[in-house]
Each structure stands twice: as C-alpha cells, then as structure tokens.
Design a protein around this motif. Structure first.
Motif, PDB file in Angstrom:
ATOM      1  N   ARG A  41       0.817  -1.217   0.000  1.00 49.47           N
ATOM      2  CA  ARG A  41       0.000   0.000   0.000  1.00 49.47           C
ATOM      3  C   ARG A  41       0.851   1.268   0.000  1.00 49.47           C
ATOM      4  O   ARG A  41       0.322   2.361  -0.214  1.00 49.47           O
ATOM      5  N   PHE A  42       2.166   1.129   0.240  1.00 50.65           N
ATOM      6  CA  PHE A  42       3.054   2.287   0.212  1.00 50.65           C
ATOM      7  C   PHE A  42       3.525   2.622  -1.207  1.00 50.65           C
ATOM      8  O   PHE A  42       3.963   3.738  -1.482  1.00 50.65           O
ATOM      9  N   MET A  43       3.471   1.635  -2.099  1.00 51.64           N
ATOM     10  CA  MET A  43       4.258   1.694  -3.326  1.00 51.64           C
ATOM     11  C   MET A  43       3.919   2.868  -4.247  1.00 51.64           C
ATOM     12  O   MET A  43       4.788   3.390  -4.931  1.00 51.64           O
ATOM     13  N   ASP A  44       2.682   3.282  -4.277  1.00 55.96           N
ATOM     14  CA  ASP A  44       2.287   4.323  -5.230  1.00 55.96           C
ATOM     15  C   ASP A  44       2.435   5.742  -4.679  1.00 55.96           C
ATOM     16  O   ASP A  44       2.110   6.710  -5.369  1.00 55.96           O
ATOM     17  N   PHE A  45       2.923   5.870  -3.452  1.00 60.78           N
ATOM     18  CA  PHE A  45       3.037   7.198  -2.846  1.00 60.78           C
ATOM     19  C   PHE A  45       4.402   7.806  -3.187  1.00 60.78           C
ATOM     20  O   PHE A  45       5.421   7.393  -2.659  1.00 60.78           O
ATOM     21  N   GLN A  46       4.414   8.772  -4.080  1.00 63.47           N
ATOM     22  CA  GLN A  46       5.660   9.393  -4.526  1.00 63.47           C
ATOM     23  C   GLN A  46       5.473  10.914  -4.666  1.00 63.47           C
ATOM     24  O   GLN A  46       5.481  11.452  -5.773  1.00 63.47           O
TER      25      GLN A  46
END
Length: 415
Positions: A41-46
C-alpha cells in the motif's frame, strides 16, 4: 551461618543472561526485517520531494556521496546542498560533482556562519527550510540527510513511501551502519566504533526504541507545519532528537525503514574515536536522558556480570568450593558466550542482507572482535557512556559547543 554470595550473584547473573539473550534476539529480528519488502500500500506514494543536505568539510567519500544523492530512482525530486561558506572545501567538490548532472534540480546554498547560540548543521537546515516555505505545498516531502551518508538508488523512494500514513506517522527514518575504511586494516578503534554503532542499530528492530536519525529522515511538509517543526530546531544542536520529540509531543510515531540502512565509511584513531563517542552520548544525555540511563545501566550490568562471574570462578577454584558451584558459574559463562556468538552471527547475516557479501567480507575483523571480545568492547562502551556523564562541552566538525539544554547551546571560541 556465613553469608553466601550466590544469593546476590545468581539474580545478577540471571539479569546478565537476560540482557545477552535480548541483545541476540534484537540482532536476529533486525536480520529478519531486513528481508521483508515494503508494504504494497506504500508503493504508489511518490510526492514531490526536496532533499536537504548540510555539508562542512570534505569526508573521504564526499564525491561518491554527492553522486548517490543525484542518482536516485525517484520521479520528482530536487536537491539542496548547504555549506556555511564558499571557502569550505566541500563547496568546490559539490560544484564539480553537481556539474555532472546538468538535468537535475540542484541548488548549492551558502547559509553563512551560525550565531553563537545555534549549531551549524541546524543553522544550515533552517536556512533551507525558510527558503522552501513559500515554494512547497503541504503534500510535498522534506528529506534530511547527512553529508557522509552514501545512499543506494532506491533510498529516497523507500524513505518517502511510508509517509502515506499521515494520521499516525510523523517522521520516517533510516539508520547508519559504520563500515571500517580499509576493511581488515581499518584499525582497532574503527572496528570498535562499528561494533558499538551496530549495537545501537539493532535496537531499531523494536518499534519502541526507534528514534529519528539525522542522516535519513523524511517528513511531509504539511506535518512539519502542523507540529511547528521549526520551533523545535531553533537553538538546538541536533536535529534527530528534536524531530523525535516533535512527533512524541503530537502523538505521532517515528517509522523505521530497515532497507534505508546507510553504509557510512569511517576511520578512527583513539582520540577521534573518543571524541565521536563522547559527542554521541553527551547529546543523548541532554536530549534523551532515559535512553542515556538505559545505555549506562546495560553496559554496567554486562560488566558487573562478567567481572563477578570470573571473580567467583577463580575464588571457587582457589578455595576448592563444592563442584556444583563451579559448574553453576561455568554454565552461566558458557551460555553467555554462546549467545554472544549467536548475536554476532545474526549481525553478520544482517550486514550481508543489507549491503552484500563484499561488505560482510570487508568487516570480517570487525565481526571477530564482536564475536570473541564482547567483554572488551563493552568495557570501552561503558567508558564512552560514563565519560559524558558530567561534561557539557564537545567538538563537532571543528566547532566547539557547550550544551546547557536541548535548545540552549553556546558556540565556544578555541585557539
């Protein structure tokens, strides 16, 4: 009836064994979490990120450090490198290395000298923060790093991603692992520094021990504004403990990313080692007294257990005590030795998992000291902790400071 010292020694040795077991378990857990992937769930936060790095002087790996910041696999970030003067030798190196990356958003800022009541590193960071205040919206991230932190290409992405947990996470942090320059030939004091640092790094395996580390920290701009981060930094000497305090005061956690362990190449002689150790524990005593007392208690307990066990064994042999008494103390000492071997084995495995086989091979002498001379480096650790008990002054990158409180320091004139 004569007093039997075992009434005191058995509880002491039980505590000693417990301490050694917990230390080994922390090393085991650190190795285990290093093998875990970040949550999906962290992967798309940029979010757009600004990396703020203060510099003073030239470390041996400075060109490689600068290049590592410029080669991050991250879609939208800028770099702010700050020095206090164009006469600082780091300024020239920064210009040379940044020129290799003309397409990058990089600013080299000159913050000027700090006042007499603030740390130079904090002064440089506040200079950058003040410039960024009107440039950034709340959704962006500020990332803070040290000038000796050589990071891997995924460092920024991994450090920023957990900030998506905006309701519970205030700061995301990594930590360092000291790698002896020259490997096996790094020198005794360099190996000892690496071991003592590894003991602290292992604490990060438990969430309750996690504190922000200034070499790798990330915070959302909106969070920084909401908790009034700047007010915690004014007049301070260190950033990381103040970041941690700001989070604690506002009910937010500091989240540790194991994959953001940073390899920091170091070299120490005896004077520089004790200057480094004194600085670390003086800052800890001033900014995190409970943590300092915890370190003092644990090192004292280990030495008390070690010395009392050997003293009792020698006495038991010389005075021909009952065999069961000798077997008891030998059993305790053997268990401690085995647990120390296991702890060192797990630390070695953690090094391999975090940095690869070559670095672990480079640290084989360090791990030899870690494995077979625990009593020696724990003694040095205890000396380092106690040496900062009453002193209030320290030297940091050529500047002398006296610390009166977390946000009450004075720059001292020397020479």
């Amino acid at each position: 009836m004569a007093f039997d010292p075992l009434f005191i020694l058995v509880p002491l040795w039980s505590l000693w064994l417990t301490q050694v077991l917990l230390s080994a378990l922390l090393a085991w857990k650190l190795h285990r979490i290093l093998g875990q992937e970040q949550k999906t769930r962290f992967m798309d936060f940029q979010p757009r990120a600004t990396v703020i790095v203060p510099f003073r002087g030239v470390d041996s790996d400075l060109p490689a450090v600068v290049r590592s910041f410029c080669e991050q696999e991250y879609p939208d970030y800028r770099l702010m490198f700050i020095v206090d003067s164009t006469h600082d030798p780091a300024h020239k190196v920064l210009q040379q290395e940044v020129a290799r990356y003309p397409a990058h958003q990089v600013e080299i800022l000159v913050a000027g000298a700090a006042s007499m009541n603030e740390g130079q590193k904090i002064h440089n960071q506040l200079y950058a923060i003040d410039l960024l205040e009107d440039r950034c919206d709340d959704s962006e991230a500020w990332v803070f790093a040290d000038s000796d932190a050589k990071v891997n290409p995924q460092w920024l992405a991994r450090l920023v991603r957990p900030l998506v947990q905006t309701k519970v996470t205030g700061v995301v942090t990594g930590y360092r692992w000291l790698i002896p320059k020259g490997g096996a030939w790094g020198g005794f004091w360099t190996h000892i520094a690496s071991i003592l640092n590894a003991s602290v790094a292992s604490l990060y395996a438990r969430a309750k021990f996690v504190r922000a580390w200034g070499g790798s920290m990330a915070i959302l701009v909106g969070t920084a504004r909401r908790i009034k981060l700047r007010s915690y930094l004014v007049g301070a000497l260190t950033d990381d403990y103040q970041f941690s305090k700001a989070c604690a005061d506002h009910g937010l956690r500091v989240y540790f990313v194991p994959q953001c362990l940073v390899a920091t190449t170091v070299s120490f002689k005896r004077p520089s080692f004790f200057n480094f150790a004194h600085r670390q524990y003086l800052i800890t005593r001033i900014y995190a007294l409970k943590l300092y007392l915890w370190a003092l208690g644990l090192t004292t307990l280990y030495l008390a257990g070690f010395v009392s066990a050997w003293a009792y064994l020698i006495t038991a042999i010389m005075h021909e005590y009952e065999p069961w008494r000798q077997r008891l103390v030998i059993t305790v000492m053997a268990l401690v030795f085995v647990l120390n071997l296991w702890r060192s084995n797990r630390r070695s495995a953690a090094i391999k998992r975090a940095f690869g086989r070559d670095v672990r091979r480079q640290m084989r002498v360090t791990m030899f000291y870690d494995r077979f001379f625990t009593w020696l480096w724990m003694t040095i650790h205890w000396i380092a902790v106690t040496s900062s008990m009453f002193s209030g002054s320290m030297e940091w990158r050529g500047i002398y400071y006296r610390i009166y409180g977390p946000q009450d320091i004075r720059r001292m004139n020397r020479g």
